[in-house]
Enzyme design. Structure first.
Site, PDB file in Angstrom:
ATOM      1  N   GLY A 284       0.817  -1.207   0.000  1.00 23.70           N
ATOM      2  CA  GLY A 284       0.000   0.000   0.000  1.00 23.70           C
ATOM      3  C   GLY A 284       0.851   1.257   0.000  1.00 23.70           C
ATOM      4  CB  ALA A 285       1.698   3.699   1.638  1.00 28.09           C
ATOM      5  CG  MET A 286       8.266   2.290   2.630  1.00 26.27           C
ATOM      6  SD  MET A 286       8.095   1.013   3.919  1.00 26.27           S
ATOM      7  CE  MET A 286       9.308   1.608   5.082  1.00 26.27           C
ATOM      8  CG  ASN A 288      10.469   5.201   2.384  1.00 21.08           C
ATOM      9  OD1 ASN A 288      10.925   4.122   2.666  1.00 21.08           O
ATOM     10  ND2 ASN A 288       9.579   5.380   1.420  1.00 21.08           N
ATOM     11  CG  HIS A 320      -0.530   2.783   8.622  1.00 22.46           C
ATOM     12  ND1 HIS A 320      -0.943   1.825   9.522  1.00 22.46           N
ATOM     13  CD2 HIS A 320       0.672   2.353   8.163  1.00 22.46           C
ATOM     14  CE1 HIS A 320      -0.037   0.877   9.595  1.00 22.46           C
ATOM     15  NE2 HIS A 320       0.967   1.166   8.776  1.00 22.46           N
ATOM     16  CD  GLU A 321       2.390   3.901   5.292  1.00 24.85           C
ATOM     17  OE1 GLU A 321       3.484   3.753   5.869  1.00 24.85           O
ATOM     18  OE2 GLU A 321       1.634   2.932   5.045  1.00 24.85           O
ATOM     19  CD  GLU A 343       3.825  -1.868   9.835  1.00 22.84           C
ATOM     20  OE1 GLU A 343       2.753  -1.236   9.848  1.00 22.84           O
ATOM     21  OE2 GLU A 343       4.833  -1.479   9.197  1.00 22.84           O
TER      22      GLU A 343
HETATM   23  N1  ARG Z   1       5.733  -0.499   6.448  1.00 27.70           N
HETATM   24  C1  ARG Z   1       4.768  -0.460   5.394  1.00 27.70           C
HETATM   25  C2  ARG Z   1       3.463  -0.152   6.076  1.00 27.70           C
HETATM   26  O1  ARG Z   1       2.822  -0.929   6.673  1.00 27.70           O
HETATM   27  C3  ARG Z   1       4.660  -1.729   4.628  1.00 27.70           C
HETATM   28  C4  ARG Z   1       5.829  -2.029   3.764  1.00 27.70           C
HETATM   29  C5  ARG Z   1       5.928  -3.472   3.498  1.00 27.70           C
HETATM   30  N2  ARG Z   1       6.634  -3.735   2.313  1.00 27.70           N
HETATM   31  C6  ARG Z   1       6.994  -4.964   1.958  1.00 27.70           C
HETATM   32  N3  ARG Z   1       7.640  -5.108   0.837  1.00 27.70           N
HETATM   33  N4  ARG Z   1       6.767  -6.012   2.676  1.00 27.70           N
HETATM   34  O2  ARG Z   1       3.083   0.956   6.172  1.00 27.70           O
HETATM   35 ZN    ZN Z   2       2.741   0.208   8.629  1.00 28.07          ZN
END
Ligand code: ARG
Ligand code: ZN
Length: 874
Positions: A284-286, A288, A320-321, A343
């Site tokens: 969904g998203a990341m 960073n 969330h992010e 998470e």
């Molecule tokens: N940390 C991200 C989130 O939950 C998910 C990224 C997971 N990416 C992956 N390739 N497993 O917001």
């Molecule tokens: Zn997350």
């Protein structure tokens, strides 16, 4: 293990305790601290037509005895020097994914040059090219272990460093972004077509939070002043055609920033916050640091192109992010076993944020429905694992609903046990103690237990797989005027784990007076033994008991209710969530109890008929939810043996039809009382649209004469995608004569919009009358693209919602063929899609045998450790 392998072990004691081809496992108990820390990293990433060169300089300092261990995958090592001297081949060793440097001094400056190829990186991990033709961009996905595909590095979350990143590329990519603040930008000497930018991130971070983007994007700009007085530049980057779909996301970002200040006392800590939309993304998203990267599906939103449900989840994912900035980034995970630390807590935070944006009952309903449909089923099947796993082959396989959603439920139980004040004290303590560190679940619990040490007992929820089943009954003593509730808990013993222990289970309980319908007592019962009794005093007459209110724990509840008790609660429960829960219990009794002992649907139908008209006028969204009948797929997840997909579908559809018929006389009035109005993004307007779509489908099911016309008119006059797509879906699922015409119209209208074309694919792949051949023809459509996960999911995941077709020889052959095709190109995606087949072993024969054979075949034809691990139990 076969005897042959045992013999081999005796002959060669070095032989690992696994079959030779099985990928190796990593264990939590083997965790050791890194021997070297990284103080600063300088990256210089130069992108060229068909490769990229990455130069890095790492300042490393010894922490404990041992060698320098760097990870690296798919890298071509050009040069490596330590403290200015080129390393000789005896100074280091390079083996599968790892580079070990021997005899390093206390401080080591490493200069490393590698060459990588983002242009051919179809796995979408590390630095990769998205798009095609002259519409391309470069982005990164580093969590969990993608950074090692960019350069050699101690790529583990407990190594935190200060990053400076220089990006250099052709000027046809004007957008050059990396984490932190822009320090410098300019022309490249002697290369008139090239330019560069240098970014510096002042916060210490693990490599999984590194990101960069090289692209040609437009930007929507805004600003936010934090509670600490910091002026933050907010930027949302997207393709120019999509920049008009960024306002919802930008507003959600500002709302989330404010919300975290108010609810957790957490303010943003950098001067800039960037979000970039990319169309090819595995997840969904990341989060960073300062540079979130989002799947377009999770950030773009406009009324004309995005359904209400999607748009609502865009806001939740933005939040969330953003929330990860504190729960994940500033306090991060010591190792990947602790994934739920960031998470679970962050999902709990985004769910709480969303509950403030709509009716909290509906929010809880949706979260619980997701949990039940996906997490309970995972926990009941061969891929069951604890919220904090103890071993893995491929960590990418553990971004699961158990880690995320069950992880969030544990935090919720803790929050409810403590109450808002003490929970806030605990989270304040967590941020105070661990800011800037990489920590564990134990650390989290220790901070949260400062006001109540019993909170530490929740650790078993993190360690033990399986969904607890809470059963119970009541006895009423009219002389003593006491009500005694007896509850017991039981968790299945999952292979490979210790025998399950009783867990602390908060059971929110209320007693309702049978005559007045009023609540006479309310208590949070804490069930923390195998069996316990709870006595309520001064109860004047036998009450109806409502248990597990607001779903106070992620368990299955079996209480000896009479159907009439449930009907009573549907009428008198004060909490909307609990009313929904009661309808779901009634439905389950009708559809799922052992053969012969099923409840008759009469009580349920009658209760619905009475409740619905009143509720529709009052809270349309809740009314829409009360008509939920779990999907065939979800019902299947509660069946542990001899699952017959055809039978389940027949029964499910049968009950749906009974509801539709029971209320047949009312659909027209209901539909007409929900007129289409000009678009508004309010909870009330969304509720009306949701209910109208449900009513339309019910009316078509009941063969209401005018319903086909309503569908066409709703499509033609739609003010937004929720209305248009709701109508289209109904026309397709009910195979109305004009369905194809409308499908063609939909395609033409939205041809230029990938996310809408995804809807077009999914409505066909999930259609009630879909066949494997229809899916195959979608897979060869000119707009189908194997390199775009959203598109693959729009067909494959949509199709998997039709178990009667999926679990046929042809359906499975098609499905496993897709996995095989993706195994090499994109193993993360392949493995996730495969997890849907995990419940093959609950099928009734002959399907079970047939599925088993196909999975065994698949096993022979795949090679990624991702997919192999997901097939381990076959
Ligand atoms: N940390 C991200 C989130 O939950 C998910 C990224 C997971 N990416 C992956 N390739 N497993 O917001
Ligand atoms: Zn997350």
């Amino acid at each position: 293990m076969s005897t042959a392998e045992t013999d081999a072990q005796i002959i060669n004691p070095e032989m690992p305790d696994v079959p030779p081809h099985a990928p190796s496992k990593i264990n939590l108990k083997d965790y050791t601290k890194p021997s070297f820390d990284v103080e600063t990293v300088h990256l210089d990433i130069k992108l060229f037509e068909d490769y990229a060169q990455v130069d890095s300089k790492l300042e490393m300092v010894r922490q404990t005895a041992g060698d320098i261990v760097l990870f690296g995958e798919s890298l071509e090592l050009l040069t490596i020097t330590m403290n200015g001297k080129a390393l000789n081949t005896e100074d280091y060793q390079q083996e599968a994914g790892k580079l070990t440097i021997y005899n390093a001094p206390e401080r080591a400056t490493l200069d490393i040059q590698v060459r990588i190829c983002p242009q051919t990186n179809t796995a979408l991990e590390g630095l990769y090219m998205a798009g095609s033709g002259d519409d391309t961009m470069f982005v990164t996905q580093c969590e969990p272990e993608g950074f090692r595909k960019i350069t050699f590095y101690p790529d583990r979350p407990d190594v935190l460093a200060i990053f400076t990143t220089r990006l250099e590329a052709d000027k046809r990519y004007p957008t050059l972004l990396a984490n932190g603040n822009l320090v410098e930008a300019g022309e490249v000497a002697d290369a008139p077509d090239r330019h560069y930018a240098i970014w510096h991130d002042p916060t210490n971070k693990p490599s999984y939070l590194f990101a960069c983007v090289v692209a040609d994007l437009d930007v929507l700009t805004d600003s936010y002043t934090t509670s600490e007085g910091r002026e933050v530049l907010l930027e949302l980057y997207a393709k120019s055609a999509d920049i008009d779909k960024c306002d919802v996301g930008m507003q959600a970002l500002k709302d989330a920033m404010k919300w975290d200040e108010v609810n957790y006392g957490r303010a943003y800590d950098l001067d800039r916050y960037m979000i970039v939309a990319v169309s090819q993304f595995n997840m969904g998203a990341m989060e960073n640091k300062g540079l979130n990267i989002f799947n377009t599906a999770c950030v773009l939103s406009s009324p004309e192109t995005t359904t209400d449900a999607r748009s609502f989840s865009v806001k939740a994912i933005i939040a969330h992010e953003y929330f990860h900035n504190w729960t994940g980034n500033r306090i991060t995970c010591r190792d990947w076993f602790q994934l739920c630390l960031k998470e679970g807590f962050t999902v709990y935070r985004d769910q709480s944020f969303s509950a403030d944006q709509q009716s909290s009952a509906v929010q809880r309903i949706d979260d619980v429905a997701t949990l039940r449909a996906h997490q309970f089923s995972e926990d009941a099947g061969p891929l069951a694992h604890p919220v904090r796993p103890e071993s893995f082959v491929e960590i990418n396989n553990f971004y699961t609903t158990t880690v995320y959603e069950k992880g969030a439920e544990i935090v919720r139980m803790i929050a409810n046990t403590l109450g808002p004040n003490d929970f806030r004290k605990g989270t304040d303590e967590y941020f105070r103690r661990y800011d800037g560190q990489a920590v564990t679940v134990e650390d989290f619990l220790s901070a949260l237990s400062i006001t109540d040490e019993k909170i530490e007992n929740f650790i078993d929820w993190y360690r033990q797989p399986g969904t607890p089943v809470v059963s119970g009954s009541q006895t009423y003593d009219s002389t003593a005027q006491t009500l005694t509730i007896t509850l017991n808990q039981q968790t299945r013993h999952v292979k490979g784990f210790d025998a399950p222990k009783p867990l602390p289970i908060p059971v929110a309980t209320a007693l309702f007076d049978k005559d007045s319908g009023a609540i006479v007592a309310e208590r949070m019962l804490l069930l923390d033994e195998a069996t316990q009794t709870f006595v309520f005093e001064n109860v004047a007459s036998e009450p109806v008991v409502s248990l597990l209110r607001d779903f106070s724990a992620p368990v299955q509840l079996n209480y000896d209710y009479q159907d009439a008790d449930l009907a009573f609660l549907l009428k008198h429960e004060t909490n909307g969530f609990n009313r929904w829960q009661v309808t779901q219990m009634l439905v389950n009794r009708i559809l799922l109890q052992g053969q012969g002992t099923k409840s008759s649907p009469d009580v349920y139908l009658e209760a619905l008929a009475q409740t619905l008209p009143v509720l529709a006028a009052d809270d349309a969204m809740l009314a829409a939810r009360l008509l939920d009948i779990p999907s065939a797929q979800e019902l299947a997840s509660a069946i542990s043996k001899d699952y017959d997909p055809v039978l389940v579908k027949e029964q499910r559809d049968g009950l749906y039809k009974q509801v539709a018929d029971k209320l047949k006389g009312q659909w027209a009035e209901l539909y007409n009382n929900l007129p289409m109005q000009s678009y508004e993004d309010s909870a009330e307007a969304r509720g009306i649209r949701a209910l109208r779509n449900v009513v339309l489908d019910m009316a078509l099911t009941a063969n209401v004469d005018a319903a086909a016309d309503w569908a066409q008119q709703q499509y033609d006059n739609a003010s937004c995608m929720t209305e248009r797509f709701g109508a289209l879906k109904a026309m397709v699922n009910h195979q109305l004569v004009d369905a194809d015409k409308y499908l063609a119209d939909f395609y033409e209208r939205f041809q230029a919009n990938d996310l809408v074309i995804d809807l077009w694919f999914s409505v066909q792949a999930a259609a009630d009358d879909v066949t494997p051949d229809m899916v195959k023809s979608l897979l060869t459509h000119t707009d189908f693209d194997w390199n775009t996960p959203n598109r693959v999911r729009s067909v494959i995941s949509a199709f998997s919602s039709q178990p009667t077709v999926l679990w046929t020889a042809e359906g499975l052959e098609m499905y496993t063929g897709v996995i095989q095709k993706l195994d090499d190109a994109n193993p993360v995606l392949a493995s996730r899609l495969l997890q849907v087949l995990a419940r093959w072993n609950t099928l009734a024969e002959p399907r079970r045998q047939m599925a088993h054979e196909q999975l065994v075949d698949l096993q022979k034809n795949v090679s990624s450790k991702h997919v192999l691990e997901s097939l381990e139990s076959v």
